[in-house]
Design a protein around this motif. Sequence first.
Motif, PDB file in Angstrom:
ATOM      1  N   ASP A 180     -81.627 -61.728 -67.402  1.00 21.36           N
ATOM      2  CA  ASP A 180     -82.002 -60.337 -67.113  1.00 21.36           C
ATOM      3  C   ASP A 180     -83.065 -60.295 -66.019  1.00 21.36           C
ATOM      4  N   VAL A 181     -84.007 -61.217 -66.082  1.00 23.14           N
ATOM      5  CA  VAL A 181     -85.014 -61.314 -65.016  1.00 23.14           C
ATOM      6  C   VAL A 181     -84.339 -61.691 -63.704  1.00 23.14           C
ATOM      7  N   ALA A 182     -83.459 -62.682 -63.756  1.00 28.61           N
ATOM      8  CA  ALA A 182     -82.776 -63.143 -62.540  1.00 28.61           C
ATOM      9  C   ALA A 182     -81.963 -62.034 -61.895  1.00 28.61           C
ATOM     10  N   ALA A 183     -81.362 -61.175 -62.715  1.00 28.59           N
ATOM     11  CA  ALA A 183     -80.509 -60.103 -62.189  1.00 28.59           C
ATOM     12  C   ALA A 183     -81.291 -59.112 -61.340  1.00 28.59           C
ATOM     13  N   GLU A 184     -82.625 -59.092 -61.496  1.00 23.57           N
ATOM     14  CA  GLU A 184     -83.463 -58.178 -60.719  1.00 23.57           C
ATOM     15  C   GLU A 184     -83.861 -58.750 -59.362  1.00 23.57           C
ATOM     16  N   LEU A 185     -83.474 -59.991 -59.100  1.00 27.96           N
ATOM     17  CA  LEU A 185     -83.926 -60.671 -57.888  1.00 27.96           C
ATOM     18  C   LEU A 185     -82.817 -60.699 -56.846  1.00 27.96           C
ATOM     19  N   PRO A 186     -83.165 -60.534 -55.568  1.00 24.72           N
ATOM     20  CA  PRO A 186     -82.142 -60.417 -54.526  1.00 24.72           C
ATOM     21  C   PRO A 186     -81.404 -61.705 -54.203  1.00 24.72           C
ATOM     22  N   ARG A 187     -81.982 -62.857 -54.551  1.00 18.78           N
ATOM     23  CA  ARG A 187     -81.281 -64.122 -54.352  1.00 18.78           C
ATOM     24  C   ARG A 187     -81.455 -64.973 -55.591  1.00 18.78           C
ATOM     25  N   GLN A 188     -80.360 -65.553 -56.063  1.00 14.90           N
ATOM     26  CA  GLN A 188     -80.404 -66.343 -57.286  1.00 14.90           C
ATOM     27  C   GLN A 188     -79.812 -67.725 -57.020  1.00 14.90           C
ATOM     28  N   VAL A 189     -80.617 -68.737 -57.274  1.00 16.93           N
ATOM     29  CA  VAL A 189     -80.167 -70.127 -57.145  1.00 16.93           C
ATOM     30  C   VAL A 189     -80.032 -70.675 -58.559  1.00 16.93           C
ATOM     31  N   HIS A 190     -78.799 -70.942 -58.989  1.00 19.71           N
ATOM     32  CA  HIS A 190     -78.537 -71.447 -60.326  1.00 19.71           C
ATOM     33  C   HIS A 190     -78.486 -72.972 -60.292  1.00 19.71           C
TER      34      HIS A 190
END
Length: 246
Positions: free
Chosen positions: A221-231
């Motif tokens: 949920d926190v990650a979904a708020e960020l414009p770039r996500q590195v998994h």
Amino acid sequence: MSATTLAAEPAARPAPERRPVVELSGVHRRYPGTPPVRALDGVDLRIDSGELVGIVGPSGSGKSTLLNILGTLDRADEGLVRIDGLDVGKLGDGQLSALRARRIGFVFQQFFLTAGVTAVDNVADGLLYTGMPLGERRRRALDTLERVGLADRVHHRPNELSGGQRQRVAVARALVGAPSLLLADEPTGALDSASGAAVLKLLHELHDGGTTVVVITHDHDVAAELPRQVHIRDGRIASDEKAGGR
């Protein structure tokens, strides 16, 4: 020729130049064991100035090791690590300490504020190793606390602040030296949902102001708020995508 023709439209302002703050190429980190643990297994990553990036992964994925590499708290076994243009592998321990003090800000899940010390002095301590006089450190601390919305709490001690306010003090302490890179490790993990949302909003505002922010989290949920996500999974970059954000 008409006056309209003569009045040229103003030239478009060029976009701010992007430069790499983080450059990782072929980074490996192994820990002893039987068999050895491959915490990072050939990681390539570039983060440019002004980006807001989430490093996302479950427990054991390698994200904490990656945080330590980015923060120069640990060294890679192989590969290139360059932070703000400096090749970390070529720096001695003293040079790494100086790099952390001047160019990297840390925010942790636990706030690590000094009990019994006011917010302004907790933040001023972020400049302790710069050699700056106390008066100047406090002046900068006051300015930074105002920037994170705590101008009316500068003389409060940690026990007089809410969890969200304590995290804002921790963010201010990380920012007071104007670092090139702000690393936030699970910054909402110890907060209720409202306080966590407020801290995330603050990180967005810092990003909007040009700060380079990397958030390490397991919370999707926190990650979904960020414009770039590195998994990251099993020590490798599983995906790197622009998504969510505002």
